[in-house]
Design an enzyme around this catalytic site. Structure first.
Site, short mmCIF file in Angstrom:
data_model
loop_
_atom_site.label_atom_id
_atom_site.label_comp_id
_atom_site.label_asym_id
_atom_site.label_seq_id
_atom_site.Cartn_x
_atom_site.Cartn_y
_atom_site.Cartn_z
CE LYS A 78 -9.87 123.23 -48.10
NZ LYS A 78 -8.71 123.01 -47.23
CE LYS A 134 -18.85 122.48 -41.11
NZ LYS A 134 -17.84 121.77 -41.88
CE LYS A 181 -10.52 134.01 -39.08
NZ LYS A 181 -9.28 133.98 -39.79
#
Ligand code: TRP
Length: 332
Positions: free
Chosen positions: A113, A195, A198
């Site tokens: 991240k 994947k 959203k």
């Protein structure tokens, strides 16, 4: 020792089919097996990534609505909001004095991240696993259903719990990661190597938990496939990411092994398989998405469920924080 389950989901991701199949189904199974379940909306975790203050409350309700619409029953499980229970942050500070920097530095999620810009990453992103340890330990949870990507955080939790117990006296049970059943990897309907997400530009890449029956059917029928017939064995799925994804989704929705699905459709064309998948997806998901839409139209009802859960969670967590403070020797 009785089982106590705790898990959480961040309100950053608009829920899609992947979340439901990957996590919520397991949560519901545990609930229906009669375990004591605590399921929270992890909004304190969500703010470790850039978040939109205008969207946070709404996405918190949306996650709660998805829990309920998917089958988490507020009369059986406690659903609550992490930030509404001060014990999480309080215990986190106490545990932060124990969690070792070296271990936090090895967290792959932090590395992913923070990326190349680790110097500029916030302390909250770095300390994320310590908050997660507090989430779990503040309820003395015994089992924690999580995805593969969270296992390292669970190990840190066990570590921190063991050190606390050693330094200040037996307090916390060591929580077991609980990876029930295979969590299917649900990939994009447009590209079987990515994947389902959203943040994908194309809404046709995912099934949202707010899509109606027509949208679900349309997306499945438009999903990317390949020019071959459906395979006769798992080995033949090699190099056929889209076929593998659609067969995986079918199997997860039907609650059966992929081998069984392969046998059912071996040698058939996608033009036969896709309508069957669309029908199944609509049958399984449309009642959920319908309930989700109804709940979202009544935020006061969602809030009422959450308030009840928050109150219960506060009661449990206050006891643990008091115990930890006492063991650490604080003045009162
Ligand atoms: N970090 C978890 C995730 O992103 C969410 C989470 C927060 C969680 N606190 C937790 C999961 C405690 C299990 C237990 O998936």
């Amino acid at each position: 020792m009785t089982k106590r389950i705790l898990s959480g989901m961040q309100p950053t991701n608009n829920l899609h089919l992947g979340n439901y199949l990957g996590a919520l189904k397991n949560w519901i199974k545990l609930q229906n097996e009669g375990a004591e379940c605590l399921y929270m909306v992890a909004d304190l975790h969500a703010i470790t990534a850039n978040h939109d203050p205008k969207a946070l409350a709404k996405s918190t309700r949306e996650i709660a609505a998805a829990f309920i619409a998917s089958g988490i029953d507020p009369a059986k499980s406690k659903i609550f909001v992490q930030s509404a229970v001060p014990g999480h942050s309080e215990l986190m500070w106490l545990l932060a004095t124990i969690a070792q920097l070296g271990k936090l530095e090895r967290m792959t999620q932090f590395k992913d991240k923070a990326g190349k810009n680790a110097e500029r990453a916030g302390l909250g992103l770095f300390a994320y696993p310590v908050l997660m340890a507090a989430d779990i330990l503040v309820y003395k949870a015994t089992h924690v259903p999580v995805g593969e990507d969270q296992k390292q955080h669970l190990e840190l939790t066990r570590d921190v719990a063991a050190t606390f117990n050693k330094n200040f006296g037996e307090t916390f049970p060591l929580p077991e990661p609980f990876i029930t059943g295979p969590a299917p990897r649900v990939m994009s309907l447009r590209d079987g190597t990515k994947k389902m997400s959203k943040s994908d530009e194309s809404d046709y890449s995912r099934i949202n938990l707010t899509d109606d029956a027509d949208a679900i059917a349309k997306k499945v029928k438009k999903a990317t496939s390949d020019p071959h017939d459906l395979p006769g064995s798992k080995a033949e799925l090699e190099g056929r990411a889209e076929a593998a994804n659609l067969l995986t989704i079918y199997s997860a929705l039907a609650d059966q092994d992929i081998e069984k699905t392969i046998n059912e459709f071996a040698g058939k064309q996608f033009s036969a398989f896709k309508p069957a998948l669309a029908d199944l997806a609509v049958a399984k998901l449309a009642p959920i998405t319908k309930r989700m839409t109804e709940l979202m139209a009544d935020p006061a009802q969602i809030d009422a469920y959450l308030e009840r859960g928050n109150e219960h969670a506060r009661g449990l967590s206050e006891k643990t924080v008091a115990e930890a403070r006492e063991k650490m020797g604080f003045w009162k």
